[in-house]
Structure formats: structure tokens, C-alpha cells
Design a protein around this motif. Structure first.
Motif, PDB file in Angstrom:
ATOM      1  N   PRO A  57       1.285   0.467  -4.703  1.00 46.81           N
ATOM      2  CA  PRO A  57       0.418   0.277  -5.142  1.00 46.81           C
ATOM      3  C   PRO A  57       1.352  -0.136  -6.876  1.00 46.81           C
ATOM      4  O   PRO A  57       1.115  -1.367  -8.023  1.00 46.81           O
ATOM      5  N   CYS A  60       3.392  -3.785  -6.411  1.00 42.75           N
ATOM      6  CA  CYS A  60       2.726  -4.787  -6.460  1.00 42.75           C
ATOM      7  C   CYS A  60       2.275  -4.657  -7.489  1.00 42.75           C
ATOM      8  O   CYS A  60       2.956  -6.257  -8.306  1.00 42.75           O
ATOM      9  N   PHE A  93      -5.373  -7.965  -4.404  1.00 40.14           N
ATOM     10  CA  PHE A  93      -4.609  -6.390  -4.814  1.00 40.14           C
ATOM     11  C   PHE A  93      -5.673  -6.435  -6.207  1.00 40.14           C
ATOM     12  O   PHE A  93      -5.293  -6.931  -7.242  1.00 40.14           O
ATOM     13  N   THR A  94      -6.719  -4.725  -6.145  1.00 39.48           N
ATOM     14  CA  THR A  94      -6.510  -4.450  -7.620  1.00 39.48           C
ATOM     15  C   THR A  94      -5.461  -2.807  -7.819  1.00 39.48           C
ATOM     16  O   THR A  94      -5.890  -2.103  -6.891  1.00 39.48           O
ATOM     17  N   PHE A  96      -5.809   0.816  -9.154  1.00 40.80           N
ATOM     18  CA  PHE A  96      -6.668   2.138  -9.134  1.00 40.80           C
ATOM     19  C   PHE A  96      -7.445   2.283 -10.633  1.00 40.80           C
ATOM     20  O   PHE A  96      -6.731   1.755 -11.327  1.00 40.80           O
ATOM     21  N   ILE A 109      -3.998   5.878  -4.417  1.00 42.81           N
ATOM     22  CA  ILE A 109      -3.869   4.572  -3.664  1.00 42.81           C
ATOM     23  C   ILE A 109      -5.343   4.740  -2.977  1.00 42.81           C
ATOM     24  O   ILE A 109      -5.745   5.866  -2.720  1.00 42.81           O
ATOM     25  N   GLN A 113      -6.419  -0.706  -1.185  1.00 41.60           N
ATOM     26  CA  GLN A 113      -4.492  -0.727  -1.745  1.00 41.60           C
ATOM     27  C   GLN A 113      -4.335   0.070  -0.069  1.00 41.60           C
ATOM     28  O   GLN A 113      -2.598  -0.804   0.236  1.00 41.60           O
ATOM     29  N   TYR A 114      -4.552   0.472   0.369  1.00 40.36           N
ATOM     30  CA  TYR A 114      -4.549   1.111   1.722  1.00 40.36           C
ATOM     31  C   TYR A 114      -4.330  -0.258   2.143  1.00 40.36           C
ATOM     32  O   TYR A 114      -3.628  -0.408   3.629  1.00 40.36           O
ATOM     33  N   LEU A 116      -4.636  -3.376   2.452  1.00 37.52           N
ATOM     34  CA  LEU A 116      -4.217  -4.489   1.759  1.00 37.52           C
ATOM     35  C   LEU A 116      -2.018  -4.040   2.139  1.00 37.52           C
ATOM     36  O   LEU A 116      -1.234  -4.929   2.633  1.00 37.52           O
TER      37      LEU A 116
END
Length: 185
Positions: A57, A60, A93-94, A96, A109, A113-114, A116
Motif C-alpha cells: 500500500p 501504491c 486501490f483504497t 487503509f 494492509i 489491498q491484499y 489487489l
């Protein structure tokens, strides 16, 4: 990437390489290309034991910030289909959020996210039925060699930086060249 190259060149100079030879090894990739490569390296670092899941993340958010959210920009010499994969993953993606459950190794994470990360690994590394982590190792290895192949990193510097990086969690008989190439270097 440029910081690492600078430290390697400095060490080469201290080890006896002339300033002229060191200068001849210096390369300046386009900034966007360097940021893209750094993103893929960082996003896939967990699969080669270079980091934990929290790096995904962070990578990203860093890349999206660097391109100011414009994921339509394609870095120099990056195939459009590769840039499209990265853009598609990052569009979903967003960050946390407080209250999100941590997954994987307890890193910061979340489940989305994991998933993605695994999608990025599989789409960049290719689904060969050997799992997302091994696909991620292929993606990591390919993106390590691409700046050398594209003349953005001198081969001597690239070999120095990456020759000791394992290219897969476990290479096994029949592993693809992308997985074992760094050990062979």
C-alpha cells in the motif's frame, strides 16, 4: 533507483574505478520511468523477502501521488499493456482505514489491498498455475532486468545491485527463466 545507483558508483570509485569510468556508467532514466520501476519493485518486494506486506500500500500511495492520480500516463518504454495493468489495479486501490482488519503478516494492509497485490502479481507475472507469489517473483525479476535492457541502468551496476536478490521464494526444477535469472547472474 537513482539513489541506489549513486551509492553503488560511489563505492566503485572508492574501490578503484576511475571517475571517468564511473561517469560513463551513470545513466539518467526519465523520471516517470524511474518512478514506475520503483513502484513495481516496491509493490512486489514481499515475494522476494525484501519487505513485508505493508510495502504494497505504501508503494501504491506513493506512485499515485507522484503521477498526481493520472494513471493514463505511460512511462517511456513500458509496454502499454503493462501500464494498463498497473493503472487498473491502482484505480481499485483504497487506503487503509481505521478499523480495517490487518491481514497477511499483521502488516497495515487490509483484505482488499491484499487481493489487489495478488492480482497485480498474477497479471504482471502471468498466471502459470504456480500461485500469485511466484507470479510476483516473475514480475519483480522482469522489472529488475527491464531498466538494464532499456539502457537506463548500466549492466555492471544492475548486476551489482541485484545479483544477491533471490528471484523467487523457492526456485524449483522447471522454474521459468524469469524466476531464476537473478540467481544465474
Amino acid at each position: 533507483m537513482q539513489e541506489v545507483e549513486g551509492r553503488v558508483l560511489e563505492q566503485f570509485i572508492y574501490d578503484g574505478v576511475s571517475l571517468a569510468d564511473a561517469n560513463a556508467m551513470r545513466r539518467l532514466p526519465p523520471v516517470h520511468r524511474d518512478l514506475f520501476d520503483d513502484f513495481v519493485f516496491a509493490a512486489t518486494a514481499v515475494v522476494v523477502g525484501e519487505s513485508d506486506w505493508s510495502r504494497f500500500p505504501i508503494a501504491c500511495l506513493g506512485y499515485m501521488s507522484a503521477v498526481h492520480g493520472d494513471l493514463t500516463l505511460v512511462p517511456p518504454l513500458i509496454p502499454p499493456d503493462i501500464a494498463d495493468v498497473v493503472a487498473d489495479v491502482l484505480l481499485h486501490f483504497t487506503p487503509f482505514k481505521s478499523g480495517d482488519e490487518r491481514v497477511a503478516d499483521g502488516s497495515r494492509i487490509n483484505e482488499g489491498q491484499y487481493r489487489l497485490a495478488e492480482e497485480l502479481f498474477t497479471r504482471l507475472g502471468g498466471d502459470r498455475g504456480d500461485g500469485a507469489r511466484t507470479a510476483g517473483a516473475r514480475a519483480h525479476s522482469r522489472m529488475m532486468s527491464a531498466p538494464i535492457a532499456d539502457a537506463f541502468v548500466h549492466p555492471v551496476i544492475g548486476a551489482h545491485i541485484w545479483s544477491d536478490v533471490l528471484a523467487a521464494p523457492r526456485a524449483y526444477p522447471g522454474s521459468s527463466p524469469e524466476v531464476v535469472v537473478l540467481e544465474l547472474v
